[in-house]
Design a protein around this motif. Structure first.
Motif, short mmCIF file in Angstrom:
data_model
loop_
_atom_site.label_atom_id
_atom_site.label_comp_id
_atom_site.label_asym_id
_atom_site.label_seq_id
_atom_site.Cartn_x
_atom_site.Cartn_y
_atom_site.Cartn_z
N UNK B 31 -1.49 2.84 0.67
CA UNK B 31 -2.14 2.96 -0.63
C UNK B 31 -2.89 1.68 -0.94
N UNK B 32 -4.12 1.82 -1.37
CA UNK B 32 -4.94 0.66 -1.69
C UNK B 32 -5.49 0.80 -3.10
N UNK B 33 -5.38 -0.28 -3.86
CA UNK B 33 -5.96 -0.31 -5.20
C UNK B 33 -6.92 -1.48 -5.31
N UNK B 35 -8.92 -4.15 -8.09
CA UNK B 35 -8.87 -4.73 -9.43
C UNK B 35 -10.05 -5.69 -9.60
N UNK B 48 -7.53 3.60 -7.35
CA UNK B 48 -6.52 3.60 -6.28
C UNK B 48 -6.85 4.70 -5.28
N UNK B 90 -10.12 -7.98 -6.44
CA UNK B 90 -8.87 -8.03 -5.71
C UNK B 90 -8.50 -6.67 -5.16
N UNK B 92 -5.22 -4.58 -3.51
CA UNK B 92 -3.77 -4.60 -3.39
C UNK B 92 -3.34 -3.41 -2.56
N UNK B 93 -2.34 -3.62 -1.73
CA UNK B 93 -1.82 -2.50 -0.94
C UNK B 93 -0.32 -2.38 -1.14
N UNK B 94 0.18 -1.19 -0.94
CA UNK B 94 1.62 -0.96 -1.02
C UNK B 94 1.95 0.34 -0.31
N UNK B 99 3.52 -4.17 -4.72
CA UNK B 99 2.12 -4.32 -4.33
C UNK B 99 1.84 -5.76 -3.91
N UNK B 100 1.04 -5.90 -2.88
CA UNK B 100 0.65 -7.20 -2.36
C UNK B 100 -0.87 -7.31 -2.46
N UNK B 101 -1.31 -8.45 -2.98
CA UNK B 101 -2.73 -8.66 -3.20
C UNK B 101 -3.35 -9.51 -2.09
N UNK B 102 -4.61 -9.24 -1.83
CA UNK B 102 -5.40 -10.13 -1.00
C UNK B 102 -5.88 -11.31 -1.82
N UNK B 103 -6.60 -12.24 -1.18
CA UNK B 103 -7.05 -13.41 -1.91
C UNK B 103 -8.34 -13.16 -2.69
#
Lengths: 113, 110
Positions: B31-33, B35, B48, B90, B92-94, B99-103
């Protein structure tokens, strides 16, 4: 109703002190409450998260306190260190699949050496 | 294990142009969101993607569109750029709630 309020906007703490950041929400459908730490030029990093079925969760120096009836939750950073200086965001989600977060406006924490 | 990776890291575009941002999720995440984070503010949810479909959408105009590929990577497209689109974008994947964000990709519209 989708808002998450966060205070204070900025916080200055001496090294070794306790940093406390507070958040409040209105939407009772929220069921997942993470805290993120963000350094300048970087993406948010997950610190700790809680669900409404517990009132407190501790991981190392970081503790979340959760008050379901008041619809409030807070982050406590014990023994604050200069390396903790960053912006902290609380967030909330009612999404069963995760990731549809409503973020607070952030708290800029400065820990003085 | 690489975390969430985003490209490019910085981008400058002219008002009215179109832009495509890319995201590779953390291994095992489906799953990718996306922001948008304006300077000095918290991130705001754009949309998402799950199983190559847009599953949820925030309060953003249709100029913002996306895509998810079979390998779970994703793109964010913004058409007819406005000065107000300047922000950190940003990804984010989970796989579940965490959820973990990229930079992020810093987009500047001039």
């Amino acid at each position: 109703q989708q808002q998450v309020k966060q205070s204070p906007q900025s916080l200055i703490v001496q090294k070794g002190g306790i940093s406390i950041i507070n958040c409040a929400y209105e939407n009772t459908a929220f069921d997942y409450f993470p805290w993120y730490q963000q350094f300048p030029g970087k993406g948010p990093a997950l610190l700790i998260a809680i669900r409404p079925d517990v009132s407190e969760k501790k991981e190392g120096r970081f503790t979340i306190s959760f008050n379901k009836s008041a619809k409030q939750f807070s982050l406590h950073i014990m023994d604050s260190q200069p390396g903790d200086s960053a912006t902290y965001f609380c967030a909330a989600s009612a999404d069963n699949y995760g990731q549809n977060f409503v973020f607070g406006p952030g708290t800029r924490l400065s820990v003085l050496p | 294990d690489a975390g969430v990776t985003q490209s490019p890291t910085h981008l400058i575009k002219t008002r009215g142009q179109q832009v495509t941002l890319r995201c590779s999720p953390k291994s095992g995440h489906d799953t990718v969101s996306w922001y948008q984070q304006a300077l000095g503010q918290g991130p705001q949810f754009i949309f998402q993607y799950y199983e190559e479909e847009e599953r949820q959408r925030g309060n953003f105009p249709d100029r913002f569109s996306g895509h998810q590929f079979p390998n779970y990577s994703s793109e964010l497209n913004v058409n007819a750029l406005l000065l107000g689109d300047s922000a950190l974008y940003l990804c984010a994947s989970s796989r579940q709630s965490e959820a973990f964000f990229g930079q992020g990709t810093r987009l500047t519209v001039v």
